[in-house]
Design a protein around this motif. Structure first.
Motif, PDB file in Angstrom:
ATOM      1  N   LEU A  93      -0.249  22.658  32.569  1.00  0.00           N
ATOM      2  CA  LEU A  93      -1.233  23.227  33.595  1.00  0.00           C
ATOM      3  C   LEU A  93      -2.250  24.128  33.084  1.00  0.00           C
ATOM      4  O   LEU A  93      -3.306  24.531  33.870  1.00  0.00           O
ATOM      5  N   THR A  94      -2.430  24.229  31.760  1.00  0.00           N
ATOM      6  CA  THR A  94      -3.449  24.663  31.056  1.00  0.00           C
ATOM      7  C   THR A  94      -4.883  24.463  31.412  1.00  0.00           C
ATOM      8  O   THR A  94      -5.724  25.164  31.942  1.00  0.00           O
ATOM      9  N   PRO A  95      -5.172  22.854  31.398  1.00  0.00           N
ATOM     10  CA  PRO A  95      -6.462  22.810  31.827  1.00  0.00           C
ATOM     11  C   PRO A  95      -6.792  22.951  32.996  1.00  0.00           C
ATOM     12  O   PRO A  95      -8.078  23.494  33.608  1.00  0.00           O
ATOM     13  N   GLU A  96      -5.826  22.961  34.137  1.00  0.00           N
ATOM     14  CA  GLU A  96      -6.202  23.105  35.351  1.00  0.00           C
ATOM     15  C   GLU A  96      -6.375  24.745  35.821  1.00  0.00           C
ATOM     16  O   GLU A  96      -7.475  25.022  36.387  1.00  0.00           O
ATOM     17  N   VAL A  97      -5.913  25.747  34.946  1.00  0.00           N
ATOM     18  CA  VAL A  97      -6.046  26.869  35.202  1.00  0.00           C
ATOM     19  C   VAL A  97      -7.363  27.370  34.592  1.00  0.00           C
ATOM     20  O   VAL A  97      -8.164  28.131  35.147  1.00  0.00           O
ATOM     21  N   GLU A  98      -7.496  26.583  33.233  1.00  0.00           N
ATOM     22  CA  GLU A  98      -8.884  27.087  32.789  1.00  0.00           C
ATOM     23  C   GLU A  98     -10.114  26.451  33.491  1.00  0.00           C
ATOM     24  O   GLU A  98     -11.263  27.067  33.552  1.00  0.00           O
ATOM     25  N   ASP A 158      -0.776  32.095  31.071  1.00  0.00           N
ATOM     26  CA  ASP A 158      -0.320  33.462  31.590  1.00  0.00           C
ATOM     27  C   ASP A 158      -0.431  33.252  33.174  1.00  0.00           C
ATOM     28  O   ASP A 158      -1.688  32.725  33.487  1.00  0.00           O
ATOM     29  N   ALA A 159       0.446  33.718  34.041  1.00  0.00           N
ATOM     30  CA  ALA A 159       0.239  33.664  35.333  1.00  0.00           C
ATOM     31  C   ALA A 159       0.961  34.455  36.127  1.00  0.00           C
ATOM     32  O   ALA A 159       2.179  35.200  35.419  1.00  0.00           O
TER      33      ALA A 159
END
Length: 347
Positions: free
Chosen positions: A138-143, A160-161
């Motif tokens: 999910l990191t690339p999507e959040v970034e 972190d979420a």
């Protein structure tokens, strides 16, 4: 000749039917000022006559948003998650958003597949009940700008979420203490797989209550695994045929409580689970309320799935509105609902 099918009416069609400029139709459709009442009435009449519907997809995309969010839960058929889902939908509707929902079935691969499918459809944000413990995907999507909130369980490794959970350990501790207060010293604990955050936290609360009462933790009184009827039936048979059987049961979620009641009533197999010959009916407290619990007199530790859904959705839309700051963790309280089954004294 077959009739040629006509496409959906456009604003140009409305403008032609009303005899006005395209910009005038746009102002009426978007509730903008600058159009007199009689002209607006003609435009509305043309809209009604043609069956015109505004293209919200194009409109939101021009603003850099899709007016949609993704919701990944464990099982849409589970009453807990249906309550959570409905609350998310209510908040999203008030914000002018649609909700895409999918069930992971406690499968981390399915969770990832659903989340990435929602991201591919450019949802503005995500609410996830995690099935796995690795959320690096999910990191690339959040970034890239997608907001994410985790509900019911915290995320594993990854970005972190914000997180919304209930006080699982505190609720289980309160339920176990209630049974102890009614004289029980042999209390069995039946729950979901220990790899699941909520089950592990509820086991912790159960153990803390025993320790505070000066009682040892007995692994023989604990049964954890998938909440299917066959497994619960086998566990109950083992527990209630012990030389020193439990006089009370603490069941770790609504599915296990229902499976336990069916097993004890004999509706899960050819005959009811036999209790020890010297025992009376066991006391039962279940974690999670469920619809017939009040009619059946089942004492429960109730959490608020709708409250959890509202809190998660409100957090998400605050982030989408630009709220910054470190990730928040909200822990919602539980409450003991006394109905009779948890107040039976030991035989």
């Amino acid at each position: 000749m077959p009739e040629t099918r006509r496409g959906r009416p456009t604003m140009n069609d409305v403008a032609a039917a009303a005899g006005v400029a395209l910009k005038t139709v746009s102002r009426v459709v978007n509730n903008e000022p600058g159009v007199n009442a009689s002209t607006a009435e003609r435009v509305h009449a043309a809209i009604e006559s043609l069956g015109y519907r505004r293209n919200d997809g194009a409109r939101t995309l021009r603003r850099g948003r899709t007016a949609s969010i993704g919701l990944v839960i464990e099982d849409v058929a589970d009453p807990f998650y249906s309550g959570l889902s409905r609350a998310v939908e209510d908040i999203a509707l008030a914000e002018g958003c649609l909700v895409f929902t999918g069930s992971s079935g406690e499968d981390p691969a399915r969770e990832r597949e659903l989340v990435l499918a929602f991201c591919a459809r450019r949802v503005d944000g995500l609410i996830i009940v995690p099935a796995g413990t690795d959320h690096d995907y999910l990191t690339p999507e959040v970034e890239a700008g997608i907001a994410a909130v985790f509900a019911d369980r915290p995320p594993g490794a990854g970005p972190d979420a914000d997180t919304v959970v209930c006080d699982n350990a505190g609720g289980a501790r309160a339920g176990t203490e209630h049974l102890l207060a009614h004289g029980h010293r042999r209390i069995a604990f039946l729950a979901d797989a220990p790899s699941i955050f909520t089950a592990a936290e509820r086991l912790r609360g159960y153990r803390e209550a025993l320790a505070a009462a000066g009682l040892p933790y007995d692994e023989g009184l604990v049964a954890m695994g998938r909440p299917d009827q066959a497994r619960v039936l086998a566990d109950l048979r083992r527990l209630l045929r012990l030389a020193d059987p439990p006089t009370a049961l603490f069941t770790g979620n609504g599915q296990i409580t229902v499976a336990t009641l069916r097993a004890l009533a004999g509706t899960a197999g050819p005959a009811p689970v036999r209790e020890a010959p010297s025992s009376g009916p066991v006391a039962i407290i279940g974690f999670d309320d469920f619809e017939p619990a009040d009619l059946l007199g089942i004492t429960v530790i109730a959490q608020d799935p709708a409250g959890m859904g509202r809190a998660a959705a409100e957090l998400l839309f605050r982030r989408l509105s630009g709220e910054s700051g470190p990730p928040q963790r909200l822990e919602l309280p539980t409450r003991l609902v006394v109905r009779g089954s948890g107040e039976r004294p030991p035989a």
